[in-house]
Design an enzyme around this catalytic site. Structure first.
Site, PDB file in Angstrom:
ATOM      1  N   ASN A   9     -48.035  31.396  19.355  1.00 62.29           N
ATOM      2  CA  ASN A   9     -49.414  31.654  19.760  1.00 62.29           C
ATOM      3  C   ASN A   9     -49.654  33.150  19.604  1.00 62.29           C
ATOM      4  O   ASN A   9     -49.230  33.943  20.438  1.00 62.29           O
ATOM      5  CB  ASN A   9     -49.607  31.211  21.221  1.00 62.29           C
ATOM      6  CG  ASN A   9     -51.009  31.510  21.732  1.00 62.29           C
ATOM      7  OD1 ASN A   9     -51.870  31.936  20.975  1.00 62.29           O
ATOM      8  ND2 ASN A   9     -51.228  31.288  23.019  1.00 62.29           N
ATOM      9  N   TRP A  10     -50.327  33.495  18.511  1.00 65.36           N
ATOM     10  CA  TRP A  10     -50.544  34.921  18.227  1.00 65.36           C
ATOM     11  C   TRP A  10     -51.569  35.543  19.167  1.00 65.36           C
ATOM     12  O   TRP A  10     -51.706  36.758  19.220  1.00 65.36           O
ATOM     13  CB  TRP A  10     -51.024  35.114  16.781  1.00 65.36           C
ATOM     14  CG  TRP A  10     -49.977  34.875  15.731  1.00 65.36           C
ATOM     15  CD1 TRP A  10     -48.712  34.377  15.909  1.00 65.36           C
ATOM     16  CD2 TRP A  10     -50.108  35.132  14.325  1.00 65.36           C
ATOM     17  NE1 TRP A  10     -48.058  34.300  14.703  1.00 65.36           N
ATOM     18  CE2 TRP A  10     -48.886  34.749  13.711  1.00 65.36           C
ATOM     19  CE3 TRP A  10     -51.130  35.629  13.526  1.00 65.36           C
ATOM     20  CZ2 TRP A  10     -48.672  34.867  12.335  1.00 65.36           C
ATOM     21  CZ3 TRP A  10     -50.918  35.741  12.156  1.00 65.36           C
ATOM     22  CH2 TRP A  10     -49.696  35.369  11.578  1.00 65.36           C
ATOM     23  N   LYS A  11     -52.341  34.715  19.857  1.00 66.14           N
ATOM     24  CA  LYS A  11     -53.432  35.218  20.709  1.00 66.14           C
ATOM     25  C   LYS A  11     -54.337  36.130  19.879  1.00 66.14           C
ATOM     26  O   LYS A  11     -54.517  35.870  18.691  1.00 66.14           O
ATOM     27  CB  LYS A  11     -52.858  35.901  21.963  1.00 66.14           C
ATOM     28  CG  LYS A  11     -51.865  34.978  22.695  1.00 66.14           C
ATOM     29  CD  LYS A  11     -51.406  35.495  24.025  1.00 66.14           C
ATOM     30  CE  LYS A  11     -50.417  34.505  24.639  1.00 66.14           C
ATOM     31  NZ  LYS A  11     -49.956  34.917  25.970  1.00 66.14           N
ATOM     32  N   HIS A  95     -54.814  26.596  27.788  1.00 59.95           N
ATOM     33  CA  HIS A  95     -53.995  27.788  28.041  1.00 59.95           C
ATOM     34  C   HIS A  95     -54.547  28.538  29.258  1.00 59.95           C
ATOM     35  O   HIS A  95     -55.764  28.612  29.448  1.00 59.95           O
ATOM     36  CB  HIS A  95     -54.005  28.700  26.806  1.00 59.95           C
ATOM     37  CG  HIS A  95     -52.945  29.750  26.861  1.00 59.95           C
ATOM     38  ND1 HIS A  95     -53.069  30.868  27.658  1.00 59.95           N
ATOM     39  CD2 HIS A  95     -51.737  29.834  26.263  1.00 59.95           C
ATOM     40  CE1 HIS A  95     -51.966  31.608  27.529  1.00 59.95           C
ATOM     41  NE2 HIS A  95     -51.142  31.000  26.690  1.00 59.95           N
ATOM     42  N   GLU A  97     -54.944  31.538  29.859  1.00 54.25           N
ATOM     43  CA  GLU A  97     -55.884  32.631  29.541  1.00 54.25           C
ATOM     44  C   GLU A  97     -57.289  32.078  29.318  1.00 54.25           C
ATOM     45  O   GLU A  97     -58.284  32.717  29.660  1.00 54.25           O
ATOM     46  CB  GLU A  97     -55.379  33.426  28.326  1.00 54.25           C
ATOM     47  CG  GLU A  97     -54.168  34.277  28.705  1.00 54.25           C
ATOM     48  CD  GLU A  97     -53.214  34.571  27.565  1.00 54.25           C
ATOM     49  OE1 GLU A  97     -53.570  34.371  26.391  1.00 54.25           O
ATOM     50  OE2 GLU A  97     -52.078  35.005  27.861  1.00 54.25           O
ATOM     51  N   GLU A 167     -46.363  26.466  31.123  1.00 54.51           N
ATOM     52  CA  GLU A 167     -46.389  27.923  31.050  1.00 54.51           C
ATOM     53  C   GLU A 167     -46.741  28.483  32.426  1.00 54.51           C
ATOM     54  O   GLU A 167     -47.926  28.586  32.775  1.00 54.51           O
ATOM     55  CB  GLU A 167     -47.444  28.391  30.040  1.00 54.51           C
ATOM     56  CG  GLU A 167     -47.179  27.959  28.607  1.00 54.51           C
ATOM     57  CD  GLU A 167     -47.808  28.913  27.610  1.00 54.51           C
ATOM     58  OE1 GLU A 167     -47.105  29.325  26.687  1.00 54.51           O
ATOM     59  OE2 GLU A 167     -48.991  29.265  27.768  1.00 54.51           O
ATOM     60  N   GLY A 173     -46.158  37.009  29.347  1.00 57.11           N
ATOM     61  CA  GLY A 173     -46.338  38.412  28.991  1.00 57.11           C
ATOM     62  C   GLY A 173     -45.765  39.388  29.999  1.00 57.11           C
ATOM     63  O   GLY A 173     -46.026  40.584  29.929  1.00 57.11           O
ATOM     64  N   SER A 212     -42.551  34.401  28.270  1.00 56.38           N
ATOM     65  CA  SER A 212     -41.483  35.379  28.010  1.00 56.38           C
ATOM     66  C   SER A 212     -40.236  34.756  27.385  1.00 56.38           C
ATOM     67  O   SER A 212     -39.113  35.154  27.711  1.00 56.38           O
ATOM     68  CB  SER A 212     -41.139  36.154  29.282  1.00 56.38           C
ATOM     69  OG  SER A 212     -42.272  36.884  29.728  1.00 56.38           O
TER      70      SER A 212
HETATM   71  P1  13P Z   1     -45.393  35.369  26.115  1.00 52.27           P
HETATM   72  O1  13P Z   1     -44.328  34.724  25.258  1.00 52.27           O
HETATM   73  O2  13P Z   1     -45.903  36.660  25.536  1.00 52.27           O
HETATM   74  O3  13P Z   1     -44.981  35.483  27.549  1.00 52.27           O
HETATM   75  O4  13P Z   1     -46.677  34.383  26.071  1.00 52.27           O
HETATM   76  C1  13P Z   1     -46.493  33.039  26.343  1.00 52.27           C
HETATM   77  C2  13P Z   1     -47.752  32.323  26.032  1.00 52.27           C
HETATM   78  O5  13P Z   1     -48.757  32.484  26.698  1.00 52.27           O
HETATM   79  C3  13P Z   1     -47.760  31.436  24.858  1.00 52.27           C
HETATM   80  O6  13P Z   1     -48.891  30.635  24.836  1.00 52.27           O
END
Ligand code: 13P
Length: 252
Positions: A9-11, A95, A97, A167, A173, A212
């Site tokens: 997931n590149w966001k 997600h 976010e 998650e 993150g 993470s």
């Molecule tokens: P990180 O791997 O940066 O913690 O992010 C996880 C995530 O939100 C994947 O969708």
């Protein structure tokens, strides 16, 4: 035996230049790796370009989100059908976010889940509790509520064509990965919740861990019985890190 998935997931990250070097390196590494699918979810504008860089049979394209509507006057939105046309096989939904920053409720998540399936794509449904919910002893209730909201709306049969991702918000993150035991506990809760509706669907359901995940902790997380791969944020932007995580998925 469930086939592993390691999804990137590149966001809101990347550029054409970065996409080229990163995906070329991942494609070369994934080619021929048994027992794992590598899914890349770049920002929308790069979907077609990234899809064109993939040659390995176990690499697939995914979208990070889709609209809850099929078409119409919804400025800035992108439909599930559109990303399917651009070569996606998967779409992330729910997600944290999106739930937190864009107000996506359980009802919106369920609507999007159905849109994704109607377009012939496989949803990657994310669930997870906040640190506060965990500390207040609300982890299980939160996870069960998020899963049930979709199962009730979509029906258990449709969970056959879906992937789940646990998650924990406190691990995203932050560098604070859930321990393999903590993650396994929640994955088992999710699988047993699905088992209440159908043991068969529960047995085949892939449940990914996200939060993470790095090259140095992936193998231990993936070795847990109910963890079937990962959803990777930060480490998916680094070819060496991501390739090591894909390799850990392959040797599960
Ligand atoms: P990180 O791997 O940066 O913690 O992010 C996880 C995530 O939100 C994947 O969708």
């Amino acid at each position: 035996m469930r086939r592993s998935i390691v999804a990137a997931n590149w966001k809101l990250n990347g550029s054409l230049e970065m996409a080229k070097s990163l995906v070329t390196a991942i494609d070369a590494h994934s080619n021929g790796l048994a027992g794992v699918d590598a899914v890349i979810c770049p920002p929308f504008p790069y979907l077609s370009y990234v899809g064109g860089l993939m040659s390995a049979g176990n690499m697939c394209l995914g979208a990070q989100s889709v609209a809850d509507q099929q078409s119409g006057a919804f400025t800035g939105e992108v439909s599930a059908e559109m990303v399917a046309e651009m070569g996606c096989r998967y779409a992330i939904v729910g997600h944290s976010e999106r739930r937190e920053y864009y107000g996506e409720t359980d009802a919106i998540v369920a609507a999007k889940f159905l849109r994704i399936q109607t377009a012939g794509l496989i949803p990657i449904l994310c669930v997870g509790e906040s640190l506060e919910q965990r500390e207040q002893g609300m982890m299980q209730d939160t996870i069960v509520r998020q899963v049930s909201a979709v199962v009730t709306e979509a029906g258990i049969a449709n969970m056959k064509n879906a992937v789940l991702a646990y998650e924990p918000i406190w691990a995203i993150g932050t560098g604070k990965t859930a321990s393999p035991e903590q993650a396994q506990e929640v994955h088992a809760i999710i699988r047993s919740e699905i088992t209440k509706h159908s043991a068969d669907v529960a047995e085949g359901l892939r449940i990914l861990y996200g939060g993470s995940v790095k090259a140095n902790n992936a193998a231990e997380l993936f070795s847990q019985p109910d963890i079937d791969g990962g959803l990777i944020g930060g480490a998916s932007l680094d070819a060496e890190q991501f390739n090591a995580i894909v390799a850990a998925g392959s040797s599960k």
